[in-house]
Design a protein around this motif. Structure first.
Motif, PDB file in Angstrom:
ATOM      1  N   VAL A  14      28.546 -16.580 -34.803  1.00  0.00           N
ATOM      2  CA  VAL A  14      27.240 -16.524 -34.164  1.00  0.00           C
ATOM      3  C   VAL A  14      26.753 -17.947 -33.928  1.00  0.00           C
ATOM      4  O   VAL A  14      26.609 -18.732 -34.864  1.00  0.00           O
ATOM      5  CB  VAL A  14      26.235 -15.749 -35.035  1.00  0.00           C
ATOM      6  N   VAL A  15      26.494 -18.276 -32.676  1.00  0.00           N
ATOM      7  CA  VAL A  15      26.060 -19.627 -32.314  1.00  0.00           C
ATOM      8  C   VAL A  15      24.542 -19.740 -32.357  1.00  0.00           C
ATOM      9  O   VAL A  15      23.998 -20.733 -32.838  1.00  0.00           O
ATOM     10  CB  VAL A  15      26.579 -19.999 -30.913  1.00  0.00           C
ATOM     11  N   GLN A  16      23.858 -18.731 -31.867  1.00  0.00           N
ATOM     12  CA  GLN A  16      22.398 -18.814 -31.779  1.00  0.00           C
ATOM     13  C   GLN A  16      21.793 -17.422 -31.838  1.00  0.00           C
ATOM     14  O   GLN A  16      22.329 -16.476 -31.246  1.00  0.00           O
ATOM     15  CB  GLN A  16      21.989 -19.505 -30.470  1.00  0.00           C
ATOM     16  N   ILE A  17      20.684 -17.300 -32.572  1.00  0.00           N
ATOM     17  CA  ILE A  17      19.874 -16.091 -32.586  1.00  0.00           C
ATOM     18  C   ILE A  17      18.428 -16.507 -32.346  1.00  0.00           C
ATOM     19  O   ILE A  17      17.864 -17.262 -33.134  1.00  0.00           O
ATOM     20  CB  ILE A  17      19.997 -15.325 -33.914  1.00  0.00           C
ATOM     21  N   SER A  18      17.849 -16.045 -31.266  1.00  0.00           N
ATOM     22  CA  SER A  18      16.492 -16.432 -30.899  1.00  0.00           C
ATOM     23  C   SER A  18      15.653 -15.193 -30.639  1.00  0.00           C
ATOM     24  O   SER A  18      16.172 -14.129 -30.289  1.00  0.00           O
ATOM     25  CB  SER A  18      16.508 -17.326 -29.650  1.00  0.00           C
ATOM     26  N   VAL A  58      23.950 -15.049 -29.344  1.00  0.00           N
ATOM     27  CA  VAL A  58      25.061 -15.682 -28.628  1.00  0.00           C
ATOM     28  C   VAL A  58      26.238 -15.747 -29.587  1.00  0.00           C
ATOM     29  O   VAL A  58      26.145 -16.378 -30.650  1.00  0.00           O
ATOM     30  CB  VAL A  58      24.688 -17.091 -28.133  1.00  0.00           C
ATOM     31  N   VAL A  59      27.341 -15.095 -29.229  1.00  0.00           N
ATOM     32  CA  VAL A  59      28.506 -14.972 -30.108  1.00  0.00           C
ATOM     33  C   VAL A  59      29.741 -15.488 -29.377  1.00  0.00           C
ATOM     34  O   VAL A  59      29.909 -15.232 -28.170  1.00  0.00           O
ATOM     35  CB  VAL A  59      28.719 -13.513 -30.551  1.00  0.00           C
ATOM     36  N   CYS A 109      26.674 -12.744 -24.771  1.00  0.00           N
ATOM     37  CA  CYS A 109      25.238 -12.854 -25.030  1.00  0.00           C
ATOM     38  C   CYS A 109      24.601 -11.496 -24.794  1.00  0.00           C
ATOM     39  O   CYS A 109      24.916 -10.822 -23.797  1.00  0.00           O
ATOM     40  CB  CYS A 109      24.609 -13.905 -24.125  1.00  0.00           C
ATOM     41  N   SER A 110      23.705 -11.080 -25.694  1.00  0.00           N
ATOM     42  CA  SER A 110      23.065  -9.787 -25.555  1.00  0.00           C
ATOM     43  C   SER A 110      21.752  -9.776 -26.326  1.00  0.00           C
ATOM     44  O   SER A 110      21.523 -10.609 -27.207  1.00  0.00           O
ATOM     45  CB  SER A 110      23.979  -8.664 -26.056  1.00  0.00           C
ATOM     46  N   LYS A 111      20.889  -8.802 -25.977  1.00  0.00           N
ATOM     47  CA  LYS A 111      19.581  -8.649 -26.614  1.00  0.00           C
ATOM     48  C   LYS A 111      19.470  -7.260 -27.223  1.00  0.00           C
ATOM     49  O   LYS A 111      20.071  -6.309 -26.726  1.00  0.00           O
ATOM     50  CB  LYS A 111      18.447  -8.851 -25.599  1.00  0.00           C
ATOM     51  N   ALA A 112      18.661  -7.156 -28.269  1.00  0.00           N
ATOM     52  CA  ALA A 112      18.393  -5.872 -28.911  1.00  0.00           C
ATOM     53  C   ALA A 112      17.155  -6.019 -29.785  1.00  0.00           C
ATOM     54  O   ALA A 112      16.682  -7.127 -30.062  1.00  0.00           O
ATOM     55  CB  ALA A 112      19.579  -5.398 -29.733  1.00  0.00           C
TER      56      ALA A 112
END
Length: 212
Positions: A53-57, A74-75, A88-91
């Motif tokens: 996991v690179v980034q969680i925003s 962002v994985v 990249c995805s949202k939830a």
């Protein structure tokens, strides 16, 4: 007493609204550590891909009824042997966002040519959006001289000796996509010779100028 209770109630409401936000960020960090520590999840087949996991925003969408809070993950996934991808995805939940981003990255895997020195075949300069990236091959024993998302992509692709520099935006997603794009455009000498319909000996044949 009623007048004194009103400010306290307002302050407690602020504390209550701030607590879920802080808990959400802590949960995101904990989820990123758990995913980095393992290559796959329970119940999923082991396909030899490692994910990081690179980034969680947090992403807030303003709608008529109020604000919708979601998490964007962002994985980067790769097998360390010439395959790598970015997703990249949202939830609404961190774990779901990471899972969806991992599936997106696995759908967009690219093949990376790697030399015997575990480096890239040639240097390349590339631009992806606001990100500018420079990659250069390195001798054996140099290591991965890069930072941020560029380093993670190169490591998961199996490149162990390379120079990398971020010249534009510092956004992790843009830099990761730029790195994957640069790696997908690389060609070995053998691939170039096949495209030209020549052998490697013919491509590197030295033809001296005719003396007059």
């Amino acid at each position: 007493m009623a007048a004194a209770a009103t400010p306290f109630a307002r302050g407690s409401a602020k504390l209550c609204t701030a607590a879920p936000r802080q808990a959400g960020v802590q949960g995101a960090r904990a989820a990123s550590v758990r995913v980095q520590a393992r290559g796959g999840r329970r119940g999923e087949p082991d396909d030899g891909l490692e994910e990081r996991v690179v980034q969680i925003s947090r992403v807030v969408k303003v709608v008529k009824g109020g604000n919708q809070l979601r998490f964007r993950a962002v994985v980067i996934v790769g097998d360390g042997n010439g395959r790598v991808g970015v997703g990249c995805s949202k939830a609404k939940e961190v774990a779901v966002a990471v899972q969806k981003a991992s599936l997106d990255a696995k759908k967009n895997l690219v093949e990376v040519p790697i030399t015997k020195a575990l480096s890239i075949p040639h240097g390349i300069d590339i631009r992806e959006g606001a990100a500018r990236l420079m990659l250069r091959p390195a001798a054996e024993g140099t290591g991965v001289i890069a930072g941020g998302a560029v380093r993670i992509v190169l490591e998961l692709a199996g490149v162990q000796n390379v120079f990398g520099k971020q010249l534009g935006s510092q956004n992790p997603l843009n830099n990761a996509r730029a790195t994957v794009k640069a790696l997908s455009q690389m060609r070995t000498f053998r691939q170039v010779a096949q495209e030209r319909g020549l052998t490697i000996e013919e491509m590197f044949a030295f033809q001296p100028k005719a003396s007059t």
